[in-house]
Design a protein around this motif. Sequence first.
Motif, PDB file in Angstrom:
ATOM      1  N   ARG A   4       2.967   2.460  20.173  1.00  0.00           N
ATOM      2  CA  ARG A   4       1.977   3.519  19.950  1.00  0.00           C
ATOM      3  C   ARG A   4       2.562   4.890  20.245  1.00  0.00           C
ATOM      4  NH1 ARG A   4      -3.140   2.418  17.702  1.00  0.00           N
ATOM      5  NH2 ARG A   4      -3.601   0.261  18.090  1.00  0.00           N
TER       6      ARG A   4
ATOM      7  N   MET B  36     -12.068  -4.398  17.028  1.00  0.00           N
ATOM      8  CA  MET B  36     -11.510  -4.946  18.269  1.00  0.00           C
ATOM      9  C   MET B  36     -11.780  -4.023  19.443  1.00  0.00           C
ATOM     10  SD  MET B  36      -8.730  -4.513  20.505  1.00  0.00           S
ATOM     11  CE  MET B  36      -7.449  -3.635  19.633  1.00  0.00           C
TER      12      MET B  36
ATOM     13  N   PHE C 161       1.923   2.412   8.247  1.00  0.00           N
ATOM     14  CA  PHE C 161       1.569   3.191   7.057  1.00  0.00           C
ATOM     15  C   PHE C 161       0.732   4.407   7.429  1.00  0.00           C
ATOM     16  CE2 PHE C 161      -1.622   3.871   3.627  1.00  0.00           C
ATOM     17  CZ  PHE C 161      -0.781   4.532   2.777  1.00  0.00           C
ATOM     18  N   GLU C 162      -0.105   4.254   8.463  1.00  0.00           N
ATOM     19  CA  GLU C 162      -0.908   5.385   8.925  1.00  0.00           C
ATOM     20  C   GLU C 162      -0.025   6.543   9.357  1.00  0.00           C
ATOM     21  OE1 GLU C 162      -3.695   4.265  11.946  1.00  0.00           O
ATOM     22  OE2 GLU C 162      -4.110   6.348  12.445  1.00  0.00           O
TER      23      GLU C 162
ATOM     24  N   PHE D 192      -7.812  -4.914   7.012  1.00  0.00           N
ATOM     25  CA  PHE D 192      -6.846  -4.133   7.763  1.00  0.00           C
ATOM     26  C   PHE D 192      -7.357  -2.733   8.065  1.00  0.00           C
ATOM     27  CE2 PHE D 192      -3.676  -7.184   6.006  1.00  0.00           C
ATOM     28  CZ  PHE D 192      -3.422  -7.756   7.230  1.00  0.00           C
TER      29      PHE D 192
ATOM     30  N   GLU E 139       0.809  -1.203   0.000  1.00  0.00           N
ATOM     31  CA  GLU E 139       0.000   0.000   0.000  1.00  0.00           C
ATOM     32  C   GLU E 139       0.851   1.265   0.000  1.00  0.00           C
ATOM     33  OE1 GLU E 139      -4.164   0.880   2.362  1.00  0.00           O
ATOM     34  OE2 GLU E 139      -2.568  -0.228   3.315  1.00  0.00           O
TER      35      GLU E 139
ATOM     36  N   ARG F 175      -9.997   8.466   9.470  1.00  0.00           N
ATOM     37  CA  ARG F 175      -8.905   8.035   8.603  1.00  0.00           C
ATOM     38  C   ARG F 175      -9.434   7.216   7.427  1.00  0.00           C
ATOM     39  NH1 ARG F 175      -5.653   3.075  10.722  1.00  0.00           N
ATOM     40  NH2 ARG F 175      -7.530   2.114   9.900  1.00  0.00           N
TER      41      ARG F 175
ATOM     42  N   SER G 107      -0.353  -1.686   8.518  1.00  0.00           N
ATOM     43  CA  SER G 107      -1.254  -0.563   8.252  1.00  0.00           C
ATOM     44  C   SER G 107      -1.106   0.512   9.310  1.00  0.00           C
ATOM     45  CB  SER G 107      -2.698  -1.038   8.162  1.00  0.00           C
ATOM     46  OG  SER G 107      -3.167  -1.394   9.415  1.00  0.00           O
ATOM     47  N   LEU G 108      -0.695   0.121  10.542  1.00  0.00           N
ATOM     48  CA  LEU G 108      -0.452   1.143  11.569  1.00  0.00           C
ATOM     49  C   LEU G 108       0.764   1.989  11.213  1.00  0.00           C
ATOM     50  CD1 LEU G 108      -1.082  -0.574  14.995  1.00  0.00           C
ATOM     51  CD2 LEU G 108      -2.181   1.440  14.114  1.00  0.00           C
TER      52      LEU G 108
ATOM     53  N   LYS H 230       2.046   7.365  -6.302  1.00  0.00           N
ATOM     54  CA  LYS H 230       1.014   8.297  -6.743  1.00  0.00           C
ATOM     55  C   LYS H 230       1.366   9.724  -6.372  1.00  0.00           C
ATOM     56  CE  LYS H 230      -3.435   6.080  -7.142  1.00  0.00           C
ATOM     57  NZ  LYS H 230      -4.606   5.650  -6.393  1.00  0.00           N
TER      58      LYS H 230
ATOM     59  N   VAL I 219      -3.741  -7.832  18.271  1.00  0.00           N
ATOM     60  CA  VAL I 219      -4.352  -7.198  17.096  1.00  0.00           C
ATOM     61  C   VAL I 219      -3.356  -6.265  16.411  1.00  0.00           C
ATOM     62  CG1 VAL I 219      -6.171  -5.628  16.357  1.00  0.00           C
ATOM     63  CG2 VAL I 219      -6.692  -7.443  17.910  1.00  0.00           C
ATOM     64  N   ASP I 220      -2.537  -5.550  17.198  1.00  0.00           N
ATOM     65  CA  ASP I 220      -1.518  -4.683  16.599  1.00  0.00           C
ATOM     66  C   ASP I 220      -0.456  -5.486  15.869  1.00  0.00           C
ATOM     67  OD1 ASP I 220      -2.824  -2.547  17.485  1.00  0.00           O
ATOM     68  OD2 ASP I 220      -1.347  -1.902  18.960  1.00  0.00           O
TER      69      ASP I 220
ATOM     70  N   CYS J 229     -10.146  -3.809  11.221  1.00  0.00           N
ATOM     71  CA  CYS J 229     -10.021  -4.747  12.342  1.00  0.00           C
ATOM     72  C   CYS J 229      -9.781  -4.036  13.667  1.00  0.00           C
ATOM     73  CB  CYS J 229      -8.930  -5.776  12.064  1.00  0.00           C
ATOM     74  SG  CYS J 229      -7.275  -5.135  12.084  1.00  0.00           S
TER      75      CYS J 229
ATOM     76  N   ILE K  18      -1.002  -8.259  14.256  1.00  0.00           N
ATOM     77  CA  ILE K  18      -1.594  -8.580  12.957  1.00  0.00           C
ATOM     78  C   ILE K  18      -1.587  -7.352  12.057  1.00  0.00           C
ATOM     79  CG2 ILE K  18      -3.737  -9.312  11.833  1.00  0.00           C
ATOM     80  CD1 ILE K  18      -4.380 -10.749  14.514  1.00  0.00           C
ATOM     81  N   ASN K  19      -1.821  -6.195  12.657  1.00  0.00           N
ATOM     82  CA  ASN K  19      -2.162  -4.975  11.953  1.00  0.00           C
ATOM     83  C   ASN K  19      -0.959  -4.057  11.752  1.00  0.00           C
ATOM     84  OD1 ASN K  19      -4.112  -3.454  10.807  1.00  0.00           O
ATOM     85  ND2 ASN K  19      -4.776  -2.456  12.674  1.00  0.00           N
TER      86      ASN K  19
ATOM     87  N   ARG L  54       2.030   7.913   6.103  1.00  0.00           N
ATOM     88  CA  ARG L  54       1.174   8.696   5.212  1.00  0.00           C
ATOM     89  C   ARG L  54       1.179  10.172   5.605  1.00  0.00           C
ATOM     90  NH1 ARG L  54      -4.438   9.477   3.835  1.00  0.00           N
ATOM     91  NH2 ARG L  54      -4.882   9.556   6.039  1.00  0.00           N
TER      92      ARG L  54
ATOM     93  N   GLN M 250       2.381   2.083  -3.395  1.00  0.00           N
ATOM     94  CA  GLN M 250       1.388   2.660  -4.302  1.00  0.00           C
ATOM     95  C   GLN M 250       1.084   4.105  -3.935  1.00  0.00           C
ATOM     96  OE1 GLN M 250      -1.726  -0.218  -4.056  1.00  0.00           O
ATOM     97  NE2 GLN M 250      -1.169  -1.136  -6.014  1.00  0.00           N
TER      98      GLN M 250
END
Lengths: 114, 175
Positions: free
Chosen positions: A64, B93, A99-100, B86, A14, B168, A96-97, A21, A89-90, B89, A92-93, A103, A17
Amino acid sequence: MKEALKHFPELDGEELQYVSKSIEGLSEEELDLFKSIYKARRKDPVIFMIMILLGLVGVAGVHRIFIGQIGIGILYFFTGGLCLIGTIVDLINYKSLSFEYNRTIVIDALNQIR
Amino acid sequence: MTTGSSSPFSESGTLCANTEAGEDTEMKMNDMKTIFKYLRRVLYIKDVFPLDFRFLEFNSNQRYALIGDRLTYTMRTFKSFQAYFFLHCEWIMLSGALLAMAFLNPYENSQTLCLFEIAGVPFCPGEGFGRSIALLVRGEWVLSFQMHPLGIPGTMIILHRIYSIINRNQSIKLP
Protein backbone atom coordinates in the motif's frame (compact mmCIF):
# COMPACT_ATOMS: atom_id res chain seq x y z
CA MET A 1 -6.14 -2.19 -29.46
CA LYS A 2 -3.53 -3.63 -31.87
CA GLU A 3 -1.42 -0.50 -31.72
CA ALA A 4 -1.46 -0.53 -27.94
CA LEU A 5 -0.45 -4.21 -27.94
CA LYS A 6 2.44 -3.39 -30.32
CA HIS A 7 3.80 -0.69 -28.03
CA PHE A 8 2.91 -2.24 -24.65
CA PRO A 9 3.06 -6.05 -24.97
CA GLU A 10 3.21 -6.54 -21.20
CA LEU A 11 -0.25 -5.09 -20.52
CA ASP A 12 -3.47 -7.08 -20.38
CA GLY A 13 -7.12 -6.86 -19.42
CA GLU A 14 -8.53 -3.63 -18.12
CA GLU A 15 -5.23 -1.75 -18.24
CA LEU A 16 -4.66 -2.59 -21.92
CA GLN A 17 -8.13 -1.37 -22.83
CA TYR A 18 -7.64 1.83 -20.86
CA VAL A 19 -4.23 2.58 -22.41
CA SER A 20 -5.44 1.78 -25.95
CA LYS A 21 -8.33 4.18 -25.48
CA SER A 22 -6.14 6.96 -24.12
CA ILE A 23 -3.41 6.81 -26.82
CA GLU A 24 -5.93 7.00 -29.64
CA GLY A 25 -5.42 10.62 -30.77
CA LEU A 26 -1.65 10.93 -30.16
CA SER A 27 0.92 11.70 -32.86
CA GLU A 28 4.05 9.52 -33.23
CA GLU A 29 6.30 11.89 -31.31
CA GLU A 30 3.82 12.14 -28.46
CA LEU A 31 3.36 8.39 -28.47
CA ASP A 32 7.13 7.85 -28.05
CA LEU A 33 7.18 10.28 -25.14
CA PHE A 34 4.13 8.66 -23.55
CA LYS A 35 5.68 5.23 -23.95
CA SER A 36 8.93 6.17 -22.23
CA ILE A 37 7.13 7.98 -19.37
CA TYR A 38 4.60 5.21 -18.79
CA LYS A 39 7.16 2.39 -18.90
CA ALA A 40 9.39 4.21 -16.43
CA ARG A 41 6.67 5.05 -13.90
CA ARG A 42 4.35 2.06 -14.16
CA LYS A 43 4.26 -0.35 -11.20
CA ASP A 44 4.40 -3.98 -12.24
CA PRO A 45 1.54 -6.05 -10.75
CA VAL A 46 3.86 -9.05 -10.24
CA ILE A 47 6.23 -7.12 -7.95
CA PHE A 48 3.14 -5.73 -6.25
CA MET A 49 1.84 -9.25 -5.63
CA ILE A 50 5.17 -10.39 -4.13
CA MET A 51 4.93 -7.44 -1.72
CA ILE A 52 1.43 -8.55 -0.72
CA LEU A 53 2.75 -12.07 -0.05
CA LEU A 54 5.14 -10.54 2.53
CA GLY A 55 1.97 -9.83 4.53
CA LEU A 56 1.40 -13.55 5.12
CA VAL A 57 4.76 -13.66 6.94
CA GLY A 58 3.88 -10.67 9.12
CA VAL A 59 5.25 -7.64 7.22
CA ALA A 60 1.91 -6.40 5.84
CA GLY A 61 1.07 -3.08 4.22
CA VAL A 62 4.31 -2.53 2.27
CA HIS A 63 2.39 -2.78 -1.00
CA ARG A 64 0.00 0.00 0.00
CA ILE A 65 2.90 2.36 0.72
CA PHE A 66 4.44 1.25 -2.60
CA ILE A 67 1.40 2.51 -4.53
CA GLY A 68 1.11 5.71 -2.50
CA GLN A 69 -1.68 4.88 -0.04
CA ILE A 70 0.46 5.71 3.00
CA GLY A 71 -2.27 5.95 5.63
CA ILE A 72 -3.76 2.55 5.03
CA GLY A 73 -0.24 1.15 4.55
CA ILE A 74 0.76 2.19 8.07
CA LEU A 75 -2.53 0.83 9.44
CA TYR A 76 -1.91 -2.53 7.77
CA PHE A 77 1.72 -2.57 8.98
CA PHE A 78 0.78 -2.15 12.63
CA THR A 79 -2.24 -4.48 12.64
CA GLY A 80 -0.80 -7.29 10.51
CA GLY A 81 -3.01 -6.39 7.55
CA LEU A 82 -6.18 -6.11 9.65
CA CYS A 83 -5.30 -9.52 11.16
CA LEU A 84 -4.65 -11.14 7.75
CA ILE A 85 -8.13 -10.37 6.33
CA GLY A 86 -7.02 -7.28 4.41
CA THR A 87 -3.95 -9.07 3.06
CA ILE A 88 -6.05 -11.91 1.64
CA VAL A 89 -8.52 -9.51 0.00
CA ASP A 90 -5.61 -7.54 -1.51
CA LEU A 91 -4.15 -10.80 -2.79
CA ILE A 92 -7.42 -11.46 -4.65
CA ASN A 93 -7.69 -7.84 -5.71
CA TYR A 94 -4.05 -7.13 -6.66
CA LYS A 95 -4.62 -6.40 -10.32
CA SER A 96 -7.27 -3.75 -9.85
CA LEU A 97 -5.23 -2.13 -7.07
CA SER A 98 -2.15 -1.81 -9.29
CA PHE A 99 -4.39 -0.58 -12.12
CA GLU A 100 -5.79 2.06 -9.78
CA TYR A 101 -2.24 3.42 -9.44
CA ASN A 102 -1.31 3.01 -13.11
CA ARG A 103 -4.45 4.86 -14.19
CA THR A 104 -3.25 8.00 -12.39
CA ILE A 105 0.12 7.61 -14.17
CA VAL A 106 -1.65 7.51 -17.55
CA ILE A 107 -3.60 10.68 -16.73
CA ASP A 108 -0.45 12.44 -15.45
CA ALA A 109 1.56 11.46 -18.52
CA LEU A 110 -1.15 12.67 -20.90
CA ASN A 111 -1.36 15.98 -19.04
CA GLN A 112 2.41 16.50 -19.25
CA ILE A 113 2.57 15.69 -22.96
CA ARG A 114 -0.11 18.15 -23.98
CA MET B 1 -71.17 23.66 -4.64
CA THR B 2 -69.28 20.83 -6.37
CA THR B 3 -70.90 19.28 -9.38
CA GLY B 4 -70.26 15.94 -10.98
CA SER B 5 -68.82 17.39 -14.19
CA SER B 6 -66.07 19.45 -12.50
CA SER B 7 -64.77 16.78 -10.09
CA PRO B 8 -61.29 15.38 -10.95
CA PHE B 9 -62.48 11.76 -10.86
CA SER B 10 -64.70 12.07 -13.91
CA GLU B 11 -61.95 13.92 -15.87
CA SER B 12 -59.38 11.29 -15.20
CA GLY B 13 -61.94 8.64 -16.04
CA THR B 14 -62.53 10.11 -19.50
CA LEU B 15 -58.75 10.41 -20.05
CA CYS B 16 -58.27 6.73 -19.29
CA ALA B 17 -61.05 5.79 -21.65
CA ASN B 18 -59.51 7.78 -24.52
CA THR B 19 -55.99 6.24 -24.38
CA GLU B 20 -55.19 3.30 -26.59
CA ALA B 21 -53.59 0.09 -25.41
CA GLY B 22 -50.31 0.85 -27.25
CA GLU B 23 -49.74 4.14 -25.48
CA ASP B 24 -50.39 2.50 -22.16
CA THR B 25 -47.69 -0.13 -22.68
CA GLU B 26 -45.27 2.54 -23.87
CA MET B 27 -45.84 4.52 -20.73
CA LYS B 28 -45.21 1.46 -18.57
CA MET B 29 -41.99 0.72 -20.45
CA ASN B 30 -40.72 4.27 -19.96
CA ASP B 31 -41.51 4.05 -16.26
CA MET B 32 -39.48 0.83 -15.98
CA LYS B 33 -36.58 2.43 -17.86
CA THR B 34 -36.51 5.47 -15.59
CA ILE B 35 -36.62 3.25 -12.52
CA PHE B 36 -33.69 1.18 -13.81
CA LYS B 37 -31.76 4.32 -14.76
CA TYR B 38 -32.22 5.69 -11.27
CA LEU B 39 -31.13 2.37 -9.70
CA ARG B 40 -28.01 2.31 -11.87
CA ARG B 41 -27.13 5.84 -10.87
CA VAL B 42 -27.50 5.02 -7.20
CA LEU B 43 -25.55 1.75 -7.25
CA TYR B 44 -23.00 2.83 -9.92
CA ILE B 45 -23.84 -0.30 -11.86
CA LYS B 46 -22.78 -0.15 -15.49
CA ASP B 47 -22.72 -3.69 -16.81
CA VAL B 48 -24.66 -6.01 -14.55
CA PHE B 49 -27.11 -8.55 -15.88
CA PRO B 50 -30.71 -7.70 -14.92
CA LEU B 51 -30.34 -3.96 -15.33
CA ASP B 52 -28.58 -3.92 -18.66
CA PHE B 53 -30.65 -2.69 -21.57
CA ARG B 54 -28.08 -3.54 -24.25
CA PHE B 55 -29.14 -7.20 -24.03
CA LEU B 56 -32.74 -6.81 -23.01
CA GLU B 57 -35.74 -5.54 -24.86
CA PHE B 58 -39.45 -5.28 -24.24
CA ASN B 59 -41.31 -7.26 -26.87
CA SER B 60 -45.01 -6.94 -27.58
CA ASN B 61 -45.96 -9.27 -24.72
CA GLN B 62 -43.95 -7.11 -22.28
CA ARG B 63 -41.48 -9.87 -21.53
CA TYR B 64 -37.70 -9.70 -21.69
CA ALA B 65 -36.07 -11.02 -24.86
CA LEU B 66 -32.40 -11.59 -25.55
CA ILE B 67 -30.57 -9.78 -28.34
CA GLY B 68 -27.58 -11.66 -29.77
CA ASP B 69 -26.60 -15.27 -29.34
CA ARG B 70 -26.45 -17.08 -26.04
CA LEU B 71 -22.68 -17.61 -25.78
CA THR B 72 -21.55 -14.01 -26.21
CA TYR B 73 -24.29 -13.02 -23.83
CA THR B 74 -23.08 -15.36 -21.07
CA MET B 75 -19.44 -14.45 -21.68
CA ARG B 76 -20.19 -10.76 -21.40
CA THR B 77 -22.25 -11.17 -18.26
CA PHE B 78 -19.42 -13.21 -16.71
CA LYS B 79 -16.86 -10.54 -17.60
CA SER B 80 -19.07 -7.79 -16.31
CA PHE B 81 -19.58 -9.77 -13.10
CA GLN B 82 -15.80 -9.97 -12.70
CA ALA B 83 -15.39 -6.25 -13.23
CA TYR B 84 -18.21 -5.55 -10.80
CA PHE B 85 -16.69 -7.86 -8.18
CA PHE B 86 -13.24 -6.30 -8.37
CA LEU B 87 -14.68 -2.79 -8.19
CA HIS B 88 -16.63 -3.46 -5.03
CA CYS B 89 -14.91 -6.23 -3.02
CA GLU B 90 -12.51 -3.94 -1.17
CA TRP B 91 -14.96 -1.47 0.30
CA ILE B 92 -17.36 -4.29 1.17
CA MET B 93 -14.52 -6.01 3.08
CA LEU B 94 -13.52 -2.81 4.88
CA SER B 95 -17.03 -1.84 5.94
CA GLY B 96 -17.80 -5.43 6.96
CA ALA B 97 -14.65 -5.55 9.08
CA LEU B 98 -15.55 -2.21 10.69
CA LEU B 99 -19.07 -3.43 11.50
CA ALA B 100 -17.82 -6.77 12.87
CA MET B 101 -15.27 -5.00 15.07
CA ALA B 102 -17.88 -2.53 16.31
CA PHE B 103 -20.13 -5.38 17.50
CA LEU B 104 -17.37 -7.13 19.51
CA ASN B 105 -17.64 -7.31 23.28
CA PRO B 106 -14.84 -4.96 24.37
CA TYR B 107 -14.71 -5.91 28.06
CA GLU B 108 -13.76 -9.58 27.60
CA ASN B 109 -11.15 -11.29 25.49
CA SER B 110 -13.50 -14.12 24.53
CA GLN B 111 -14.36 -13.34 20.89
CA THR B 112 -11.78 -12.97 18.15
CA LEU B 113 -11.73 -12.02 14.46
CA CYS B 114 -7.98 -12.51 14.12
CA LEU B 115 -7.03 -15.07 11.48
CA PHE B 116 -3.50 -15.33 12.93
CA GLU B 117 -4.98 -16.50 16.23
CA ILE B 118 -7.35 -18.93 14.48
CA ALA B 119 -4.39 -20.31 12.49
CA GLY B 120 -2.50 -20.87 15.75
CA VAL B 121 0.20 -18.18 15.55
CA PRO B 122 0.82 -16.99 19.12
CA PHE B 123 1.67 -13.36 18.36
CA CYS B 124 -0.42 -10.85 16.36
CA PRO B 125 0.48 -7.13 15.98
CA GLY B 126 -3.23 -6.24 15.72
CA GLU B 127 -3.93 -7.40 19.27
CA GLY B 128 -6.73 -5.21 20.71
CA PHE B 129 -7.52 -3.27 17.53
CA GLY B 130 -11.05 -4.69 17.22
CA ARG B 131 -11.86 -4.12 20.89
CA SER B 132 -10.43 -0.61 20.56
CA ILE B 133 -12.96 0.19 17.82
CA ALA B 134 -15.74 -1.43 19.88
CA LEU B 135 -14.81 0.86 22.80
CA LEU B 136 -14.74 3.86 20.45
CA VAL B 137 -18.27 3.07 19.27
CA ARG B 138 -19.40 2.89 22.91
CA GLY B 139 -17.90 6.34 23.53
CA GLU B 140 -14.88 5.44 25.70
CA TRP B 141 -12.05 7.33 24.00
CA VAL B 142 -9.33 6.91 26.61
CA LEU B 143 -9.84 3.16 27.08
CA SER B 144 -9.90 2.80 23.30
CA PHE B 145 -6.52 4.55 23.01
CA GLN B 146 -5.09 2.40 25.78
CA MET B 147 -6.32 -0.79 24.10
CA HIS B 148 -4.67 0.04 20.75
CA PRO B 149 -3.30 3.52 19.88
CA LEU B 150 -4.23 3.09 16.20
CA GLY B 151 -7.95 2.57 16.94
CA ILE B 152 -9.09 6.16 16.42
CA PRO B 153 -6.88 7.11 13.43
CA GLY B 154 -7.46 3.65 11.95
CA THR B 155 -11.21 4.18 11.89
CA MET B 156 -10.72 7.50 10.14
CA ILE B 157 -8.30 5.96 7.61
CA ILE B 158 -10.73 3.12 6.82
CA LEU B 159 -13.68 5.52 6.39
CA HIS B 160 -11.58 7.75 4.10
CA ARG B 161 -10.54 4.74 2.04
CA ILE B 162 -14.18 3.66 1.60
CA TYR B 163 -15.04 7.19 0.48
CA SER B 164 -12.18 7.30 -2.03
CA ILE B 165 -13.13 3.86 -3.43
CA ILE B 166 -16.68 5.09 -4.08
CA ASN B 167 -15.26 8.22 -5.76
CA ARG B 168 -12.97 6.06 -7.91
CA ASN B 169 -15.85 3.80 -8.97
CA GLN B 170 -17.79 6.82 -10.18
CA SER B 171 -14.88 8.01 -12.32
CA ILE B 172 -14.02 4.60 -13.86
CA LYS B 173 -15.94 3.70 -16.98
CA LEU B 174 -16.04 -0.02 -17.61
CA PRO B 175 -15.19 -1.13 -21.18
